[in-house]
Design an enzyme around this catalytic site. Structure first.
Site, mmCIF file in Angstrom:
data_model
loop_
_atom_site.group_PDB
_atom_site.id
_atom_site.type_symbol
_atom_site.label_atom_id
_atom_site.label_comp_id
_atom_site.label_asym_id
_atom_site.label_seq_id
_atom_site.Cartn_x
_atom_site.Cartn_y
_atom_site.Cartn_z
ATOM 1 N N GLY A 1 5.739 5.058 -5.520
ATOM 2 C CA GLY A 1 5.436 4.125 -4.439
ATOM 3 C C GLY A 1 6.655 3.304 -4.088
ATOM 4 O O GLY A 1 7.769 3.622 -4.479
ATOM 5 N N CYS A 2 6.448 2.241 -3.374
ATOM 6 C CA CYS A 2 7.533 1.365 -2.928
ATOM 7 C C CYS A 2 8.408 0.961 -4.110
ATOM 8 O O CYS A 2 7.906 0.473 -5.123
ATOM 9 C CB CYS A 2 6.939 0.131 -2.253
#
Length: 165
Positions: free
Chosen positions: A12-13
């Site tokens: 993810g981020c």
């Protein structure tokens, strides 16, 4: 001279992953960047196929690759394909970038442990990809949540207890 090692993961981020890993025991440094994609010198606006990943420099006399992966599987959802929180697309895939056979075996073992635990509703979809090149992200992305404490993140510790207990 130190005997530090590096691990490369994506989930993810990269801002949230870096923020959680940077304070883990044995983690000496973190850097966010792009990995596993199609172009050289990727940027935030141009990183086709690259995951937003982190490079973790760690002291193996304090923590192990297996312990890092244990935390990795507790601080993001490894059961969603190309998604974490509001972030969608292959940039946000769950991946471990393998540097050698020992890391591959450890990653496969951890995936089996996580699946067997049934703590997650689905099965782990984390990909094991060969490590190629880690491209550091632009300076404004490094230590982002340190500089912007109320910035966006979809990462948090989902399970306090280790999968290894």
């Amino acid at each position: 001279m130190n005997n530090y090692k590096k691990a490369y993961i994506a989930g993810g981020c990269f801002w949230g992953m870096e923020e959680l890993f940077r304070t883990r025991p044995g983690v000496m440094d973190t850097e966010v960047g792009y990995i596993g994609g199609e172009n050289e010198h990727p940027t935030y606006k141009n990183h086709p196929g690259h995951a937003e990943g982190i490079e973790i420099t760690y002291n193996p006399s304090i923590t192990s690759f297996k312990e890092l992966l244990d935390y990795f599987f507790r601080m993001h959802d490894p059961t969603t394909v190309d998604r974490q929180g509001n972030d969608l697309g292959s940039s946000y895939r769950s991946a471990i970038f393998i540097q050698n056979e020992e890391e591959k075996n450890t990653a496969e073992e951890m995936i089996a442990i996580v699946d067997a635990s049934k703590k997650w509703e689905g099965r782990v979809v984390t990909t094991l990809e060969p490590f190629t090149v880690f491209w550091p992200a632009e300076p404004e992305h490094q230590d982002y949540l340190v500089r912007n404490p109320n910035g966006y993140t979809c990462h948090f510790e989902r399970f306090a207890e280790s999968f290894l207990e």
